[in-house]
Design an enzyme around this catalytic site. Structure first.
Site, PDB file in Angstrom:
ATOM      1  N   THR A   1      -0.569   4.742  -4.609  1.00  0.00           N
ATOM      2  CA  THR A   1       0.669   4.557  -5.377  1.00  0.00           C
ATOM      3  C   THR A   1       0.576   5.331  -6.686  1.00  0.00           C
ATOM      4  O   THR A   1       1.510   6.031  -7.064  1.00  0.00           O
ATOM      5  CB  THR A   1       0.888   3.056  -5.681  1.00  0.00           C
ATOM      6  OG1 THR A   1       0.707   2.324  -4.480  1.00  0.00           O
ATOM      7  CG2 THR A   1       2.277   2.813  -6.189  1.00  0.00           C
TER       8      THR A   1
ATOM      9  N   ASP B   1       0.859  -1.175   0.000  1.00  0.00           N
ATOM     10  CA  ASP B   1       0.000   0.000   0.000  1.00  0.00           C
ATOM     11  C   ASP B   1       0.901   1.233   0.000  1.00  0.00           C
ATOM     12  O   ASP B   1       1.658   1.445   0.945  1.00  0.00           O
ATOM     13  CB  ASP B   1      -0.876  -0.048   1.261  1.00  0.00           C
ATOM     14  CG  ASP B   1      -1.735   1.176   1.382  1.00  0.00           C
ATOM     15  OD1 ASP B   1      -2.264   1.610   0.352  1.00  0.00           O
ATOM     16  OD2 ASP B   1      -1.871   1.704   2.491  1.00  0.00           O
TER      17      ASP B   1
ATOM     18  N   ASP C   1      -8.951  -0.253   2.290  1.00  0.00           N
ATOM     19  CA  ASP C   1      -8.920   0.481   1.019  1.00  0.00           C
ATOM     20  C   ASP C   1     -10.197   0.221   0.228  1.00  0.00           C
ATOM     21  O   ASP C   1     -10.834   1.142  -0.272  1.00  0.00           O
ATOM     22  CB  ASP C   1      -7.724   0.036   0.156  1.00  0.00           C
ATOM     23  CG  ASP C   1      -6.433   0.700   0.619  1.00  0.00           C
ATOM     24  OD1 ASP C   1      -6.504   1.415   1.630  1.00  0.00           O
ATOM     25  OD2 ASP C   1      -5.383   0.522  -0.016  1.00  0.00           O
TER      26      ASP C   1
END
Length: 527
Positions: A95, A61, A387
């Protein structure tokens, strides 16, 4: 005449080219660091702390990796911040946002080398970002009206989000858990009422969703193990008020019988407090602090289930879920709001006993129990699930959906390219650079999967020049695939946040032309 130095001895400043180089290099290094975690075939990083216990985190992550780094470079810190904000705001795309900002700066560096002014680049980037966003807006799908389709959209989004995480092997199972949990929230983004409990043992597929609330505690000795139609008093109060607690107080007694009297008085005081609590007409008492032996005995005699030391978020959540309020004084029972639930019972998960509250007031509450081989796996599974839950809860509000797998980036790149051709002047170079930076994301996804990225991206570009193309990278077969058929979807909100945050961050770093580092404070010698 020599000019005195402006800054203190140890302060440093870097100007112009050097400052810009330092910030570009820092930002690109950070982007390169998390680049390999992007996409379904992205790799994980092990983060080892140097503190006590040398704790180890295994994660892919972006936000978690960057949060754990101690960074000296000021520009790199800006990227770490945007990934944190992305994590708090929409939960996914942490990311991508860093990689995109890094690519934008990499392109800007080439432009600056050809003597194009940073401000020109910035205004080009601004135009490009606007055009890219409009391109996405024209192609969004919105199935808010059709409940069945919308649910399948949510499933697809959850599966796409989870496919780049540790849960990718069982993504259907977990996508279903996440969608069920979010559907219960009925449109609120408050993830507080979804509780995640991690229990090592079993495998990830043994994880399940349980409606109701599970408290990680045991039921005391001699107390009822099962209560129906429970009235629950949630409290945060000290149950050892029977002790004389005045520091330095000395009580002198002239015989042992007096000591017994003091003890008796203490006991009566405690008894009175317990009577007050029982007078609320409850059959379950949950306290954040310890409940000692004597009061526990009294509760057991009254047939009341007393749960002690329920940790704070457990208590907050329990109050939220059962519709009660946390009380700390018990003198007027009518003003205390009790919690209600249909059934309290003890259940076993793995080796542990837990307390299960079902039929709670707030029908939105549920508990996801994660099972897994080790704590590292569980922690990473929790991050991945979190998430997915964040993205889903945002999508329920803003129900616009895009296809995934590099499709949005290619779509934006195509629009931005067309804008570059129409724009006169030096700005067009910057706009073109923006389109190259966007194409870098599908390139990296392909590279991480060990595919021939140059070949794939050129095929993709050709596909996208046909009207209404839905082509993207199918990482599994290693070719260009139809994202609509494969069911790879992403939330529009996540993509938009990635695009705008990355552009703004790149812009901010581009504006820098001087870095001043302050002199450290000297420690004075105290003799």
């Amino acid at each position: 005449m020599a000019i005195e130095r402006l800054l203190k001895d140890e302060a440093t400043e870097e100007k112009g080219e050097r400052a810009r180089m330092a910030s570009f290099i820092g930002a690109m290094a950070i982007a390169d660091l998390v680049k390999t975690t992007l996409g379904p075939k992205g790799m994980d990083k092990i983060l080892q702390s140097t503190g006590r216990g040398r704790s180890v985190t295994v994660t892919n992550d972006g936000a978690t990796i960057l949060k754990s780094l101690h960074i000296d470079n000021p520009a790199a810190k800006v990227l770490v911040e945007i990934s944190k904000v992305q994590d708090d705001e929409v939960g996914d795309g942490t990311t991508s946002v860093v990689v995109l900002a890094g690519e934008l700066l990499r392109e800007a560096e080439k432009l600056i080398a050809t003597k194009i002014h940073p401000m020109t680049i910035i205004s080009g980037y601004r135009m490009a970002a606007e055009s890219a966003r409009n391109a996405l807006l024209q192609r969004v799908m919105d199935n808010k009206e059709d409940a069945e389709k919308f649910k399948s959209d949510l499933m697809k989004i959850a599966m796409t989000t989870l496919s780049s995480k540790i849960l990718s092997q069982d993504k259907e199972h977990f996508a279903k858990l996440a969608v069920d949990a979010v559907m219960r929230l009925k449109g609120s983004t408050n993830l507080e009422s979804i509780q995640i409990i991690k229990k090592p043992g079993g495998s990830l597929t043994d994880s399940f969703l349980d409606e109701g609330f599970i408290l990680d505690k045991k039921i005391g000795i001699g107390q009822p193990k099962r209560i129906e139609n429970a009235k629950i008093l949630v409290a945060n109060t000290a149950m050892d008020t029977d002790k004389v607690k005045i520091y330095g107080a000395r009580v002198r007694v002239d015989s042992m019988s007096r000591v017994a009297q003091i003890e008796g008085a203490e006991k009566d005081k405690m008894k009175e407090k317990v009577q007050k609590i029982i007078a609320h007409g409850i059959n379950c008492f949950v306290n954040r602090q310890l409940i000692y032996n004597f009061p526990e005995e009294l509760f057991a005699d009254a047939g009341i289930l007393a749960i002690e030391h329920a940790d704070f978020d457990g208590i907050e959540r329990l109050a939220l879920v059962t519709g009660g309020e946390i009380a700390s004084t018990f003198d007027n029972p009518e003003s205390v709001k009790l919690g209600h639930c249909k059934l309290i019972e003890e259940i076993m998960i793995g080796e542990d006993k837990l307390i299960h509250f079902s039929g709670v007031e707030m029908g939105q509450a549920c508990t996801i129990v994660l099972r897994g081989a080790s704590f590292h796996v569980l922690d990473e599974a929790e991050r991945s699930l979190h998430d997915a839950l964040c993205v889903l809860s945002q999508t329920v509000i803003d129900s616009r959906v895009l296809l995934g797998g590099g499709w949005p980036e290619m779509l934006m790149a195509k629009e931005v390219d067309e804008l570059a051709r129409k724009t006169p002047g030096k700005k067009s170079h910057a706009i073109e650079a923006f389109s190259r930076a966007l194409q870098a994301i599908p390139t990296i996804i392909a590279d991480n999967a060990g595919l021939d990225s140059a070949e794939l991206i050129s095929q993709l570009r050709a596909e996208h020049h046909k009207e209404g193309s839905t082509a993207g990278i199918d990482v599994i077969t290693g070719a260009v695939g139809d994202m609509g058929k494969l069911g790879i979807c992403e939330s529009f909100k996540v993509k938009q946040a990635v695009l705008l945050s990355a552009t703004e961050a790149a812009e901010m770093i581009l504006r820098v032309d001087e870095i001043i580092t302050c002199a450290p404070r000297k420690r004075e010698d105290r003799m």
